[in-house]
Design a protein around this motif. Structure first.
Motif, PDB file in Angstrom:
ATOM      1  N   THR A   3       0.833  -1.197   0.000  1.00 18.93           N
ATOM      2  CA  THR A   3       0.000   0.000   0.000  1.00 18.93           C
ATOM      3  C   THR A   3       0.871   1.251   0.000  1.00 18.93           C
ATOM      4  O   THR A   3       2.091   1.185   0.102  1.00 18.93           O
ATOM      5  CB  THR A   3      -0.892   0.052   1.250  1.00 18.93           C
ATOM      6  OG1 THR A   3      -0.056   0.279   2.406  1.00 18.93           O
ATOM      7  CG2 THR A   3      -1.669  -1.246   1.441  1.00 18.93           C
ATOM      8  N   ASN A   4       0.213   2.390  -0.075  1.00 18.39           N
ATOM      9  CA  ASN A   4       0.931   3.660   0.032  1.00 18.39           C
ATOM     10  C   ASN A   4       1.632   3.785   1.379  1.00 18.39           C
ATOM     11  O   ASN A   4       2.628   4.498   1.511  1.00 18.39           O
ATOM     12  CB  ASN A   4      -0.033   4.834  -0.163  1.00 18.39           C
ATOM     13  CG  ASN A   4      -1.220   4.746   0.761  1.00 18.39           C
ATOM     14  OD1 ASN A   4      -2.181   4.050   0.444  1.00 18.39           O
ATOM     15  ND2 ASN A   4      -1.167   5.412   1.902  1.00 18.39           N
ATOM     16  N   SER A   5       1.125   3.089   2.398  1.00 16.14           N
ATOM     17  CA  SER A   5       1.781   3.108   3.715  1.00 16.14           C
ATOM     18  C   SER A   5       3.049   2.269   3.699  1.00 16.14           C
ATOM     19  O   SER A   5       4.145   2.757   3.969  1.00 16.14           O
ATOM     20  CB  SER A   5       0.830   2.584   4.797  1.00 16.14           C
ATOM     21  OG  SER A   5      -0.282   3.423   4.961  1.00 16.14           O
ATOM     22  N   THR A   6       2.914   0.978   3.364  1.00 16.57           N
ATOM     23  CA  THR A   6       4.049   0.061   3.449  1.00 16.57           C
ATOM     24  C   THR A   6       5.157   0.384   2.458  1.00 16.57           C
ATOM     25  O   THR A   6       6.338   0.197   2.754  1.00 16.57           O
ATOM     26  CB  THR A   6       3.594  -1.388   3.218  1.00 16.57           C
ATOM     27  OG1 THR A   6       2.981  -1.485   1.918  1.00 16.57           O
ATOM     28  CG2 THR A   6       2.605  -1.825   4.273  1.00 16.57           C
ATOM     29  N   ASN A   7       4.803   0.879   1.289  1.00 16.04           N
ATOM     30  CA  ASN A   7       5.794   1.036   0.229  1.00 16.04           C
ATOM     31  C   ASN A   7       6.076   2.478  -0.193  1.00 16.04           C
ATOM     32  O   ASN A   7       6.780   2.710  -1.177  1.00 16.04           O
ATOM     33  CB  ASN A   7       5.381   0.228  -0.996  1.00 16.04           C
ATOM     34  CG  ASN A   7       5.441  -1.268  -0.736  1.00 16.04           C
ATOM     35  OD1 ASN A   7       4.513  -1.835  -0.170  1.00 16.04           O
ATOM     36  ND2 ASN A   7       6.530  -1.902  -1.125  1.00 16.04           N
ATOM     37  N   GLY A  34      -8.264   4.747  -3.732  1.00 16.83           N
ATOM     38  CA  GLY A  34      -9.432   5.154  -2.963  1.00 16.83           C
ATOM     39  C   GLY A  34      -9.155   6.423  -2.182  1.00 16.83           C
ATOM     40  O   GLY A  34      -8.035   6.949  -2.202  1.00 16.83           O
ATOM     41  N   VAL A  35     -10.156   6.903  -1.502  1.00 18.68           N
ATOM     42  CA  VAL A  35     -10.009   8.102  -0.678  1.00 18.68           C
ATOM     43  C   VAL A  35     -10.533   7.825   0.732  1.00 18.68           C
ATOM     44  O   VAL A  35     -11.246   6.854   0.957  1.00 18.68           O
ATOM     45  CB  VAL A  35     -10.779   9.307  -1.273  1.00 18.68           C
ATOM     46  CG1 VAL A  35     -10.203   9.691  -2.619  1.00 18.68           C
ATOM     47  CG2 VAL A  35     -12.269   8.992  -1.392  1.00 18.68           C
ATOM     48  N   GLY A 151      -7.216  23.111  -0.967  1.00 15.77           N
ATOM     49  CA  GLY A 151      -5.908  22.465  -1.056  1.00 15.77           C
ATOM     50  C   GLY A 151      -5.887  21.053  -0.528  1.00 15.77           C
ATOM     51  O   GLY A 151      -4.911  20.325  -0.713  1.00 15.77           O
ATOM     52  N   TYR A 152      -6.986  20.637   0.126  1.00 16.61           N
ATOM     53  CA  TYR A 152      -7.029  19.281   0.695  1.00 16.61           C
ATOM     54  C   TYR A 152      -7.144  18.245  -0.411  1.00 16.61           C
ATOM     55  O   TYR A 152      -8.039  18.311  -1.248  1.00 16.61           O
ATOM     56  CB  TYR A 152      -8.209  19.153   1.661  1.00 16.61           C
ATOM     57  CG  TYR A 152      -8.245  17.833   2.387  1.00 16.61           C
ATOM     58  CD1 TYR A 152      -7.636  17.686   3.621  1.00 16.61           C
ATOM     59  CD2 TYR A 152      -8.863  16.724   1.834  1.00 16.61           C
ATOM     60  CE1 TYR A 152      -7.647  16.476   4.289  1.00 16.61           C
ATOM     61  CE2 TYR A 152      -8.879  15.507   2.487  1.00 16.61           C
ATOM     62  CZ  TYR A 152      -8.273  15.389   3.711  1.00 16.61           C
ATOM     63  OH  TYR A 152      -8.275  14.185   4.362  1.00 16.61           O
ATOM     64  N   SER A 153      -6.228  17.258  -0.403  1.00 17.80           N
ATOM     65  CA  SER A 153      -6.232  16.247  -1.462  1.00 17.80           C
ATOM     66  C   SER A 153      -5.373  15.066  -1.050  1.00 17.80           C
ATOM     67  O   SER A 153      -4.210  15.233  -0.673  1.00 17.80           O
ATOM     68  CB  SER A 153      -5.686  16.848  -2.765  1.00 17.80           C
ATOM     69  OG  SER A 153      -5.547  15.866  -3.749  1.00 17.80           O
ATOM     70  N   LEU A 154      -5.952  13.844  -1.099  1.00 16.37           N
ATOM     71  CA  LEU A 154      -5.184  12.663  -0.731  1.00 16.37           C
ATOM     72  C   LEU A 154      -5.817  11.406  -1.322  1.00 16.37           C
ATOM     73  O   LEU A 154      -7.034  11.233  -1.247  1.00 16.37           O
ATOM     74  CB  LEU A 154      -5.077  12.541   0.794  1.00 16.37           C
ATOM     75  CG  LEU A 154      -4.167  11.428   1.332  1.00 16.37           C
ATOM     76  CD1 LEU A 154      -3.465  11.894   2.609  1.00 16.37           C
ATOM     77  CD2 LEU A 154      -4.956  10.156   1.609  1.00 16.37           C
ATOM     78  N   VAL A 155      -4.993  10.536  -1.912  1.00 10.94           N
ATOM     79  CA  VAL A 155      -5.434   9.262  -2.473  1.00 10.94           C
ATOM     80  C   VAL A 155      -4.584   8.146  -1.871  1.00 10.94           C
ATOM     81  O   VAL A 155      -3.376   8.295  -1.739  1.00 10.94           O
ATOM     82  CB  VAL A 155      -5.280   9.248  -4.015  1.00 10.94           C
ATOM     83  CG1 VAL A 155      -5.457   7.839  -4.567  1.00 10.94           C
ATOM     84  CG2 VAL A 155      -6.288  10.182  -4.654  1.00 10.94           C
ATOM     85  N   TYR A 156      -5.219   7.041  -1.498  1.00  9.87           N
ATOM     86  CA  TYR A 156      -4.437   5.873  -1.080  1.00  9.87           C
ATOM     87  C   TYR A 156      -4.544   4.804  -2.158  1.00  9.87           C
ATOM     88  O   TYR A 156      -5.435   4.864  -3.013  1.00  9.87           O
ATOM     89  CB  TYR A 156      -4.897   5.338   0.288  1.00  9.87           C
ATOM     90  CG  TYR A 156      -6.283   4.748   0.322  1.00  9.87           C
ATOM     91  CD1 TYR A 156      -6.515   3.434  -0.094  1.00  9.87           C
ATOM     92  CD2 TYR A 156      -7.371   5.488   0.775  1.00  9.87           C
ATOM     93  CE1 TYR A 156      -7.784   2.881  -0.063  1.00  9.87           C
ATOM     94  CE2 TYR A 156      -8.639   4.945   0.809  1.00  9.87           C
ATOM     95  CZ  TYR A 156      -8.844   3.640   0.402  1.00  9.87           C
ATOM     96  OH  TYR A 156     -10.090   3.093   0.426  1.00  9.87           O
TER      97      TYR A 156
END
Length: 229
Positions: A3-7, A34-35, A151-156
């Motif tokens: 995932t975006n966390s692990t890698n 996803g979001v 400005g808020y924006s994030l995708v996993y």
């Protein structure tokens, strides 16, 4: 599955890892994106993102957020920074426990991933502060948060990786197989529209994407004032 966390994000979140995300793994293919959705305890007198920002500013020290992943934590800290508020962090080891404490009122809010969040919104156990819209791969967040917090924006993302020593000579074949599976009708039906996007990114593009994402997460984590633990 990585995932975006692990890698990508963990290098900036922890002083020491038991693995090297770049040297120990070969990226094969991104599968889904996803979001995170913003949910609050039902007893809070808050029904919109703008009301949450106003409440947090007028009641400093009264709001806490639960988090159990890099994307959940960065979602909250990015919100804090851009909205000019200070909602305190309560870390958890697993999302179900974190979301359960939001339901019970032990913690006031959370940014769970969309599938988890919508399940509890639908059940009436928490209040969702973003509209139920289909997420777009090129659009990081449903519009409600960005409208109230510019400005808020994030995708996993979730992706397939292979151990570096076992993937030499075969990653292209593995990538093609996984892509065929991701684009098959069975998988498409298993992801409820509006919850996660099937967004396969093949090996030749995904390797560059992981490097870009590692830089992005590192930059945003530092900008949010998150210190490695």
């Amino acid at each position: 599955m990585g995932t975006n966390s692990t890698n990508a994000a963990n290098q900036a979140l922890f002083k020491k890892l038991s693995y090297d995300p770049e040297k120990d793994f070969v990226p094969i293919m991104r599968c889904v994106t996803g979001v995170n959705v913003l949910v609050v305890n039902n007893d809070l007198p808050i029904k919109s993102v703008a009301e949450l920002v106003d409440y947090a500013k007028k009641n400093p020290g009264k709001l806490n957020y639960a988090e159990a992943s890099a994307s959940q934590r960065l979602s909250a800290e990015m919100f804090n920074k851009l909205a000019g508020v200070k909602i305190e962090r309560v870390p958890y080891k697993a999302s179900p426990q974190a979301l359960g404490d939001v339901m019970s009122g032990q913690v006031q809010l959370m940014f769970p991933d969309l599938p988890q969040g919508l399940a509890q919104i639908d059940a009436g156990k928490v209040r969702g502060l973003v509209p139920r819209v289909r997420t777009d791969v090129g659009r990081a967040q449903p519009p409600a948060i960005a409208e109230a917090v510019p400005g808020y924006s994030l995708v996993y993302w979730l992706a397939v990786f292979a151990p570096a020593g076992h993937a030499q000579g075969h990653p292209e074949d593995a990538g093609r197989r996984h892509r065929r599976g991701a684009e098959g009708p069975g998988d498409g039906q298993s992801h409820d529209p509006g919850r996660m996007e099937i967004s396969p990114l093949p090996l030749e593009q995904f390797a560059a994407y992981v490097k870009e994402q590692t830089t992005w997460w590192t930059t945003e984590i530092k900008a949010a004032g998150i210190e490695p633990e």
